[in-house]
Structure formats: structure tokens, C-alpha cells
Design an enzyme around this catalytic site. Structure first.
Site, PDB file in Angstrom:
ATOM      1  N   HIS A 124       0.851  -1.189   0.000  1.00 34.49           N
ATOM      2  CA  HIS A 124       0.000   0.000   0.000  1.00 34.49           C
ATOM      3  C   HIS A 124       0.887   1.238   0.000  1.00 34.49           C
ATOM      4  CE1 HIS A 124      -2.308   3.207   2.208  1.00 34.49           C
ATOM      5  NE2 HIS A 124      -3.206   2.873   1.295  1.00 34.49           N
ATOM      6  N   HIS A 169       1.605  11.154  -2.212  1.00 34.89           N
ATOM      7  CA  HIS A 169       0.393  10.930  -1.427  1.00 34.89           C
ATOM      8  C   HIS A 169      -0.344  12.260  -1.352  1.00 34.89           C
ATOM      9  CE1 HIS A 169      -1.577   9.095   2.411  1.00 34.89           C
ATOM     10  NE2 HIS A 169      -2.322   8.953   1.339  1.00 34.89           N
TER      11      HIS A 169
END
Length: 593
Positions: A124, A169
Site C-alpha cells: 500500500h 500521497h
């Protein structure tokens, strides 16, 4: 003789001992050797021992190879000088982590079933070097994950200006990395550890123009390694064997990045640190400092907007397909997306299509509680990916068992994190030679005459009993400095051993503490009743008792019960990050009854 300074003046002296054979080893040696003053074990006797005690059909050639290797390592004796083992040699063999490991390092499962029939080692936010809010984005953690056997890598794609694409991110202070560097890193390291396929999951925030650019970059980077596939009309996926050394792209039908503020699905987790269950052991000072800094950063970020995975889309699955650049759409081997209509509709199986559904860890729990049978039916054909909730700022992870018990293939984990949940994930994928693909048990793939599937709540009677004996340990004095555990005396070690798996199988036991020794001998046995042995993991942790503070960490491992080899075995231990120690190991005995 070792000495520790006391009160700056006096010294306490402790005898440093070599790890001699424990009683179990002595008994076995006597059982398989001839009586006499000069007792040795021949290759034929070793072969008989391995067949009867270890349940292995080893050849005489294999026994001779082991004898020769032990003599070479322990005595530096040239081949054929002597062809038998003393008691100490036999003990050396049993305590060798490469000659006598607890599980095999070879791929042994059938790899010709459809891809959806396997659990897949899944990362992830694979580009992050640390926490989810302020760490750097880099190609290095991607390379590290692939070298460790991870087969699914995630990249979040964002525009950089009008004409470039970066990986970062979104909505955080993480520093971006160029997409090209990430793709080159995947190409260089994809098949160094395993030849089985690598899946790249893309979280897309791009315009159609930038999608076209990404399609060109992917095509130029991977070339013939790319697997093209019309997943919208495919009824069954190829096998890992057919897809060896292939790269697969998986993503949602993209929407324009300007729509990123569509209707949000609120995170049910609470803001703050997520700790692992039953935590103990002193945390390193740098981890404590890092968490304090992370808490400061999190206060300045709207945590509900961290991850596009947490967002719902106001558009239906088919409508958003229209926003794809055609050359980009052609690359997608595994289509992802959540059709409109809630969980029940999302889990509906289309006999003519294969797709990937992503659910947060909390949504999975809801799905299993409300539609458990539907989840399993879905995963028998389609891919289910589970990802961490958005509040896991410190890159912690969640318990993977609920996903595995439901057949979810992709339990997406923060590989840059640390802690017990990650140890379980690493343990699961030590199975099948560490190739990153583990065949799902038959019970998750079976369908009854009336369409019934596995129900964990109805599976309460034990199928198998595992006996685990913790004999002794050694190697800390070589991997740690003399005063790492205690400034004034040798360490006081104890072992925690237990099972992670189905709720009925969860257990944790503890040995007695052995004081003032680097080579503790416990000789304690524990028995575990297993209702779902196929998905049980053996947890082993060593700690050093400290009466004034938290106990110190002394090593850990996690092993798939289904792969445990019976008999006395040398169990190598790992550090908090899952990296092997060079010498630290336990001698353990496994028996199924």
C-alpha cells in the site's frame, strides 16, 4: 568467562557457555546410533532419522551431502575423510537454519489455477519511505518491497504542472518522486526475488492528456513485459504460471483529477495513532521521537481528505469509463471500481466479467458481518483488495486474518511500517517458497449443491492439534553487543509462542524466564487446537525481562502452520522490520497429532 561492571568498581563474572545438546537431541542421537564407546551417526542412520522423525523421504545421497557439509563447516574436514557425525555434529546439523529449516524455501504449490485463486503479497502506498503524512516519496521502498517478494505495488499518480506526472500521497506534505523513476525501479527489481507476475495498481488523478503520456511511459518502460488483456469480456484470468515475468496494470476507470472533491465517504476510524494488539517491548528511541513529530504534522492536515480510496464517486462505474484515454484503457488488465448501489451491488458476481473491488479495512468488516457469503462468492472469481484506513498516519497495519478468511486476494499493507500485523503478513508469504503467491485453501473455493460457501461461524470443531516445544536459543551474543539488554548481567530471555488465525484458534503462551544466560534452555511444550489450520500462523517472539521498564525485544518470526515440517528444527529469528538476524535462532520441535 564474561564480566559486567557493577557500581563502577566491582565486576560480576558470568560463565559463557557453548550451546550443548539438549535432552531431546541426545535421546534422538542415542535412538539412531549403535551402542559403543565411540558413538557416531552414519549417513544411513541419519537418513533413517530424517524419514522417521522428520517424515522426509530423503535419499542416502542427501544424507551424505548433509554429513559432508556439517563436517566441512564444523571441522574443516575435506570430503570423504570421515563420513559420520558425533553427537555435537548432529546437534550442529539440527541447529543449522539452512540445513534444517522449519519450512521449505521451494515453490511447491500448483501455480496453474486462475490468478484470483491465490493470496497475493500486496503493498500500500509503495512509494513512501515512512509515515503517510510527511515522509519522502521514492523509488527505493518500491525496490525493497519487490526484493522481499511483494507482487502488488501501488502508485498514486498526480499532475505536476500541465505536462508532467509525479507520484505522491495527495493532500499531505510528502515530497513527490518522478513516475519514470518508479517505473524503472519496478522494471529492474520486479523478478529478482520471484518470477511470478507483478501487478501495478494505479490510483489515478490525471486528465486524459496526462493518461496518454502515462500510457506511453509504461509501454516504453516495460515493452514485452506488459500483459494486455480485455478484462471486460474475460470470464477467467490466466494463472501465475502463464503470467511469469509479466507486468499487469490495475486501476479504476479514471476520472478527471479536478473531480477529486466529489462526495466523500467518511472514515469511521478515529484520528490518532494506531497501535498493534497486545503490544509490549521497549520501543527504540527514534520511533518514539518520530511519532511525536508525526502527531504535530497530523494536526495541520485535514485527515479525511488523505486518500482517494476513501472517497466515493458520484458517477457510476460505466459513466466514468468514458473519461479514459483509449491507449491508457488498453493497458488495464484488471479493471477496478465500485458500481453504484451500495455494498450488496458491489459484491454482485458478473459471470461474463472479472473485476477488482477495493474496500477499506472497516468496510470489509461491515461486508463480512452483513454479506459474508457474498464476499466469498465474489472472491472465488473476482479480486478483492483491502486497504488501511486513512488515519493510519504512522504506516501501521491492521489484522489481515479477516481478509484471508473471506478469500480477499490483496490485503494491502504498509511495507514501510513495522509491528505485529506486518510480521503476520511476512509470515504468511514465507509460504510457497516466498514467491509472493499462496494458493487459497479449497474450502474458500468450494460451492455446495445449494450454492452454500464456507462459513467461519459454523466451523468450530478442531481439525488438527499442533504441539510446539521451545527447546533452547542461541546467537544473541553475536548479533547484539554485550550490554544491549542489560549493563550489569547477561540477558533474562523468555519466549512467547502462539497462533494467529481464525478467532477460535487465537492463542498466546509464554515460557518461564531464564536468567543471566545468552544460551537459554527452556524445554517447554505448548499445545494448540486448530479449527482452520490452513490459515493459521505460528507466532514466535523472544523478549528480555526487565523488572524496572518495558521488556526488551529479542527477535520474532511468524510461520505458516500448513508448511511446518515436523521434528526438531532450527528457527531463524528476525528484527522488528522483518530483516533476518545473522545468528539468532531457536531450536524448536513441531508435532501434529
Amino acid at each position: 568467562m564474561g564480566s559486567y561492571r557493577m557500581c563502577l568498581i566491582f565486576k560480576r563474572k558470568f560463565m559463557v557457555t557453548e550451546p550443548g545438546p539438549v535432552d531431546d537431541v541426545k535421546d534422538l542421537f542415542e535412538k539412531y546410533t549403535e551402542d559403543g564407546d565411540d558413538v557416531h551417526m552414519s549417513p544411513e542412520q541419519l537418513q533413517k532419522f530424517m524419514a522417521e522423525e522428520h517424515g522426509e523421504g530423503s535419499s542416502i545421497e542427501e544424507a551424505e551431502r548433509i554429513v559432508d557439509e556439517v563436517l566441512r563447516r564444523k571441522h574443516h574436514i575435506a570430503k570423504f575423510t570421515r563420513r559420520n557425525l558425533t553427537l555435537e555434529d548432529f546437534n550442529f546439523f539440527l541447529f543449522s537454519t539452512d540445513l534444517n529449516p522449519p519450512i521449505t524455501d521451494q515453490v511447491h504449490q500448483k501455480m496453474d489455477a486462475p490468478l484470483s485463486h491465490y493470496f497475493i503479497f500486496t503493498g500500500h502506498n509503495s512509494y513512501l519511505t515512512g509515515n503517510q503524512l510527511s515522509s519522502n516519496c521514492s523509488d527505493l521502498p518500491i525496490a525493497d518491497a519487490l526484493r522481499r517478494g511483494v507482487r502488488v505495488v501501488e502508485l498514486d499518480l498526480w499532475p505536476r504542472g500541465n505536462d508532467d506526472v509525479c507520484v505522491k500521497h495527495g493532500g499531505t506534505f510528502t515530497k513527490a518522486v518522478k513516475l519514470g523513476k518508479c517505473l524503472e525501479s519496478i522494471k529492474a527489481h520486479a523478478f529478482t526475488n520471484s518470477k511470478y507476475p507483478v501487478i501495478i495498481t494505479l490510483e489515478d488523478h490525471l486528465t486524459t492528456k496526462l493518461q496518454s503520456k502515462v500510457a506511453k511511459m509504461i509501454t516504453q518502460t516495460f515493452g514485452d513485459m506488459l500483459y494486455y488483456h480485455d478484462s471486460e469480456s474475460c470470464k477467467e484470468f490466466p494463472s501465475p504460471e502463464e503470467l511469469m515475468e509479466k507486468i499487469l496494470i490495475s486501476t479504476k476507470p479514471p476520472k478527471e483529477y479536478l473531480e477529486a472533491n466529489d462526495a466523500k465517504e467518511k472514515d469511521n476510524g478515529e484520528k490518532g495513532k494506531d497501535s498493534d494488539e497486545d503490544e509490549w517491548g521497549k520501543e527504540p528511541a527514534d520511533l518514539v521521537t518520530a511519532q511525536a513529530e508525526l502527531d504535530k504534522v497530523s494536526n495541520s492536515i485535514n485527515y479525511q481528505n488523505l486518500d482517494d480510496e476513501e472517497r466515493g464517486s458520484s458517477r457510476e462505474f460505466e459513466t466514468s469509463c468514458q473519461l479514459q484515454a483509449p491507449e491508457y484503457k488498453r493497458l488495464i488488465a484488471i479493471h477496478a471500481g465500485k458500481p453504484k448501489g451500495g455494498l450488496r451491488m458491489a459484491l454482485k458476481v458478473d459471470p461474463n466479467k472479472i473485476r477488482r473491488l477495493s474496500l477499506s479495512e472497516q468496510l470489509l468488516e461491515k461486508a463480512v458481518a452483513s454479506y459474508g457469503a457474498d464476499v466469498i462468492r465474489f472472491t472465488q472469481k473476482n479480486f478483492l483488495r483491502i486497504y488501511p484506513k486513512g488515519t493510519r498516519f504512522n504506516s501501521s497495519n491492521y489484522k489481515p486474518q479477516i481478509g484471508w478468511m473471506s478469500g480477499a486476494q490483496m490485503i494491502a499493507f504498509n511495507m514501510q511500517g513495522h509491528g505485529r500485523a506486518l510480521w503476520l503478513m511476512q509470515g504468511m508469504f514465507r509460504a510457497n517458497g516466498g514467491c509472493g503467491y499462496v494458493k487459497k485453501p479449497d474450502f474458500l473455493m468450494n460451492v455446495g449443491p445449494n450454492g452454500e460457501v464456507f462459513d467461519l461461524n459454523e466451523n468450530s470443531s478442531p481439525k488438527k492439534t499442533l504441539k510446539v516445544k521451545v527447546c533452547m536459543g542461541d546467537g544473541w551474543q553475536l548479533d547484539f553487543n554485550k550490554t544491549h539488554f542489560d549493563n550489569y548481567s547477561p540477558p533474562d530471555f523468555y519466549v512467547r509462542v502462539g497462533i494467529a488465525g481464525a478467532p477460535a484458534d487465537e492463542a498466546m503462551e509464554k515460557t518461564k524466564i531464564k536468567y543471566d544466560t545468552w544460551t537459554p534452555i527452556w524445554n517447554e511444550e505448548f499445545t494448540f487446537q486448530l479449527t482452520v489450520p490452513e490459515l493459521a500462523l505460528l507466532r514466535v517472539e523472544v523478549h528480555e525481562y526487565d523488572k524496572n521498564e518495558k521488556d526488551d525485544f529479542g527477535g520474532q518470526t511468524c510461520l505458516p502452520v500448513s508448511e511446518l515440517r515436523q521434528g526438531i528444527r532450527a528457527v531463524l529469528l528476525f528484527n522488528r522490520k522483518g530483516e533476518k538476524y545473522s545468528f539468532t535462532r531457536l531450536l524448536m520441535r513441531f508435532e501434529f497429532v
